[in-house]
Design a protein around this motif. Structure first.
Motif, mmCIF file in Angstrom:
data_model
loop_
_atom_site.group_PDB
_atom_site.id
_atom_site.type_symbol
_atom_site.label_atom_id
_atom_site.label_comp_id
_atom_site.label_asym_id
_atom_site.label_seq_id
_atom_site.Cartn_x
_atom_site.Cartn_y
_atom_site.Cartn_z
ATOM 1 N N UNK A 56 -2.858 4.969 -7.996
ATOM 2 C CA UNK A 56 -4.139 4.410 -7.550
ATOM 3 C C UNK A 56 -4.237 2.928 -7.861
ATOM 4 N N UNK A 57 -3.515 2.497 -8.915
ATOM 5 C CA UNK A 57 -3.549 1.094 -9.313
ATOM 6 C C UNK A 57 -2.259 0.360 -8.979
ATOM 7 N N UNK A 58 -1.340 1.047 -8.295
ATOM 8 C CA UNK A 58 -0.038 0.435 -7.951
ATOM 9 C C UNK A 58 0.678 -0.108 -9.181
ATOM 10 N N UNK A 91 0.795 -1.226 0.000
ATOM 11 C CA UNK A 91 0.000 0.000 0.000
ATOM 12 C C UNK A 91 0.822 1.268 0.000
ATOM 13 N N UNK A 92 2.136 1.165 -0.168
ATOM 14 C CA UNK A 92 2.965 2.370 -0.120
ATOM 15 C C UNK A 92 3.663 2.620 -1.448
#
Length: 114
Positions: free
Chosen positions: A74-76, A27-28
């Protein structure tokens, strides 16, 4: 630990285009400075394009004007648009974080041949 999964490779004729994608777990992603690397047979892995967390981009001389790196936090994902492909672009392409490098993924094979 973060993992990167590359996709989008294939066989293309000289002058053709491909778009590679790399998806990261975790998530980072937004803090990563991301790079696309490639490794041709018998050669060392080299960094061909990078994009910082602030979206500053840099390219290795041989791909300047032909490759474009971009990211979607937003979509990594980080992408590599490759145009005007040449046989010397043939390699396995990998992505990784420059500031928090993870284990290398399997990469995606790009073959440029007529």
């Amino acid at each position: 630990q973060v993992q990167f999964v590359e996709s989008g490779g294939g066989l293309v004729q000289p002058g053709g285009s491909l778009r590679l994608s790399c998806t990261a777990s975790g998530s980072i992603f937004s803090i990563y400075h991301m790079g696309w690397y490639r490794q041709a047979p018998g050669k060392q892995r080299e960094l061909v394009a990078r994009i910082t967390s602030g979206r500053t981009t840099n390219y290795e001389d041989s791909v300047k004007g032909r490759f474009t790196i971009s990211r979607d936090n937003a979509k990594n994902t980080v992408s590599l648009q490759m145009n005007s492909l040449k046989p010397e672009d043939t390699a396995v392409y990998y992505c990784n974080a420059l500031n928090y490098p993870a284990s290398w993924g399997q990469g995606t094979q790009v073959t440029v041949s007529s």
